[in-house]
Design a protein around this motif. Structure first.
Motif, mmCIF file in Angstrom:
data_model
loop_
_atom_site.group_PDB
_atom_site.id
_atom_site.type_symbol
_atom_site.label_atom_id
_atom_site.label_comp_id
_atom_site.label_asym_id
_atom_site.label_seq_id
_atom_site.Cartn_x
_atom_site.Cartn_y
_atom_site.Cartn_z
ATOM 1 N N ARG A 31 0.832 -1.211 0.000
ATOM 2 C CA ARG A 31 0.000 0.000 0.000
ATOM 3 C C ARG A 31 0.868 1.262 0.000
ATOM 4 O O ARG A 31 0.584 2.223 -0.709
ATOM 5 C CB ARG A 31 -0.945 0.008 1.200
ATOM 6 C CG ARG A 31 -2.151 -0.885 1.032
ATOM 7 C CD ARG A 31 -3.238 -0.613 2.077
ATOM 8 N NE ARG A 31 -2.751 -0.617 3.437
ATOM 9 C CZ ARG A 31 -2.771 -1.669 4.248
ATOM 10 N NH1 ARG A 31 -3.252 -2.821 3.822
ATOM 11 N NH2 ARG A 31 -2.319 -1.572 5.486
ATOM 12 N N TYR A 32 1.923 1.251 0.811
ATOM 13 C CA TYR A 32 2.835 2.404 0.884
ATOM 14 C C TYR A 32 3.524 2.627 -0.466
ATOM 15 O O TYR A 32 3.538 3.745 -0.982
ATOM 16 C CB TYR A 32 3.865 2.152 1.991
ATOM 17 C CG TYR A 32 4.873 3.249 2.185
ATOM 18 C CD1 TYR A 32 4.498 4.519 2.592
ATOM 19 C CD2 TYR A 32 6.232 3.001 2.008
ATOM 20 C CE1 TYR A 32 5.435 5.516 2.801
ATOM 21 C CE2 TYR A 32 7.171 3.988 2.216
ATOM 22 C CZ TYR A 32 6.772 5.245 2.608
ATOM 23 O OH TYR A 32 7.710 6.224 2.810
ATOM 24 N N ASN A 33 4.037 1.568 -1.046
ATOM 25 C CA ASN A 33 4.709 1.692 -2.348
ATOM 26 C C ASN A 33 3.734 2.144 -3.433
ATOM 27 O O ASN A 33 4.088 2.976 -4.279
ATOM 28 C CB ASN A 33 5.371 0.367 -2.732
ATOM 29 C CG ASN A 33 6.558 0.038 -1.851
ATOM 30 O OD1 ASN A 33 7.139 0.908 -1.198
ATOM 31 N ND2 ASN A 33 6.918 -1.224 -1.806
ATOM 32 N N ARG A 34 2.506 1.605 -3.415
ATOM 33 C CA ARG A 34 1.507 2.026 -4.413
ATOM 34 C C ARG A 34 1.153 3.494 -4.252
ATOM 35 O O ARG A 34 0.989 4.213 -5.233
ATOM 36 C CB ARG A 34 0.249 1.164 -4.317
ATOM 37 C CG ARG A 34 0.352 -0.152 -5.061
ATOM 38 C CD ARG A 34 -0.987 -0.868 -5.181
ATOM 39 N NE ARG A 34 -1.628 -1.159 -3.901
ATOM 40 C CZ ARG A 34 -1.304 -2.168 -3.108
ATOM 41 N NH1 ARG A 34 -0.343 -2.999 -3.439
ATOM 42 N NH2 ARG A 34 -1.941 -2.349 -1.962
ATOM 43 N N ALA A 35 1.047 3.958 -3.011
ATOM 44 C CA ALA A 35 0.738 5.373 -2.778
ATOM 45 C C ALA A 35 1.832 6.265 -3.356
ATOM 46 O O ALA A 35 1.549 7.290 -3.993
ATOM 47 C CB ALA A 35 0.564 5.649 -1.288
ATOM 48 N N VAL A 43 10.870 6.355 -7.370
ATOM 49 C CA VAL A 43 11.862 6.073 -8.412
ATOM 50 C C VAL A 43 12.286 4.611 -8.323
ATOM 51 O O VAL A 43 12.365 3.915 -9.333
ATOM 52 C CB VAL A 43 13.097 7.001 -8.269
ATOM 53 C CG1 VAL A 43 14.187 6.621 -9.258
ATOM 54 C CG2 VAL A 43 12.686 8.463 -8.438
ATOM 55 N N SER A 44 12.541 4.137 -7.097
ATOM 56 C CA SER A 44 13.034 2.776 -6.901
ATOM 57 C C SER A 44 12.767 2.348 -5.462
ATOM 58 O O SER A 44 12.744 3.194 -4.565
ATOM 59 C CB SER A 44 14.538 2.736 -7.179
ATOM 60 O OG SER A 44 15.079 1.471 -6.925
ATOM 61 N N ALA A 45 12.596 1.060 -5.251
ATOM 62 C CA ALA A 45 12.453 0.508 -3.901
ATOM 63 C C ALA A 45 12.977 -0.916 -3.929
ATOM 64 O O ALA A 45 12.611 -1.689 -4.809
ATOM 65 C CB ALA A 45 10.994 0.527 -3.456
ATOM 66 N N GLN A 46 13.832 -1.235 -2.969
ATOM 67 C CA GLN A 46 14.398 -2.576 -2.914
ATOM 68 C C GLN A 46 14.629 -2.984 -1.467
ATOM 69 O O GLN A 46 15.029 -2.171 -0.639
ATOM 70 C CB GLN A 46 15.757 -2.622 -3.637
ATOM 71 C CG GLN A 46 15.702 -2.319 -5.110
ATOM 72 C CD GLN A 46 15.021 -3.412 -5.908
ATOM 73 O OE1 GLN A 46 15.223 -4.590 -5.655
ATOM 74 N NE2 GLN A 46 14.187 -3.024 -6.849
ATOM 75 N N GLY A 47 14.401 -4.240 -1.188
ATOM 76 C CA GLY A 47 14.813 -4.822 0.076
ATOM 77 C C GLY A 47 16.136 -5.531 -0.150
ATOM 78 O O GLY A 47 16.462 -5.895 -1.280
ATOM 79 N N LEU A 48 16.903 -5.709 0.900
ATOM 80 C CA LEU A 48 18.215 -6.332 0.774
ATOM 81 C C LEU A 48 18.257 -7.669 1.496
ATOM 82 O O LEU A 48 17.564 -7.865 2.499
ATOM 83 C CB LEU A 48 19.285 -5.395 1.345
ATOM 84 C CG LEU A 48 19.375 -4.026 0.666
ATOM 85 C CD1 LEU A 48 20.389 -3.152 1.397
ATOM 86 C CD2 LEU A 48 19.747 -4.174 -0.799
#
Length: 120
Positions: A31-35, A43-48
């Motif tokens: 939900r946060y990323n979609r918002a 621009v970008s989002a990644q987990g490590l």
């Protein structure tokens, strides 16, 4: 201007999140990323991957020393990140404040240099 939101956990928070219901966490993050995507700022989002799977290249020697990670104390390690493109520092803080994170987790905000910064 772009900002990187760097997620860091204290050890207890990392354990708590690991033991939390994965689907619920995935839904909140989704939900946060979609918002952010809907607002046009993501621009970008990644987990490590876990720090234990990392590799450290230490340049204090010649040639550099390569060892298995993690680097530093676990409380210093980055767990994931977002890069957002927003009009101001205040807007970056606003988006960071909305992240679905709990106690023991911190977001460090760092401005990403743009071309205009390299021409100085």
């Amino acid at each position: 201007m772009q900002f990187m939101l760097i997620m860091r956990d204290e050890d207890a928070a990392a354990v708590e999140r690991r033991d939390a219901p994965f689907e619920a966490m995935l839904e909140r993050m989704g939900r946060y990323n979609r918002a952010m995507a809907d607002a046009g700022v993501l621009v970008s989002a990644q987990g490590l991957a876990s720090p234990g799977t990392g590799i450290v290249v230490d340049f204090s020697a010649d040639p550099p020393l390569v060892t298995d990670g993690p680097y530093g104390e676990t409380k210093e390690l980055c767990n994931g990140f977002w890069v957002i493109d927003v009009p101001s520092r205040d807007a970056a803080v606003e988006w960071a404040s909305r992240a679905p994170l709990g106690p023991g987790t911190k977001l460090e905000l760092r401005r990403v240099h743009g071309e205009e910064d390299l021409r100085r």
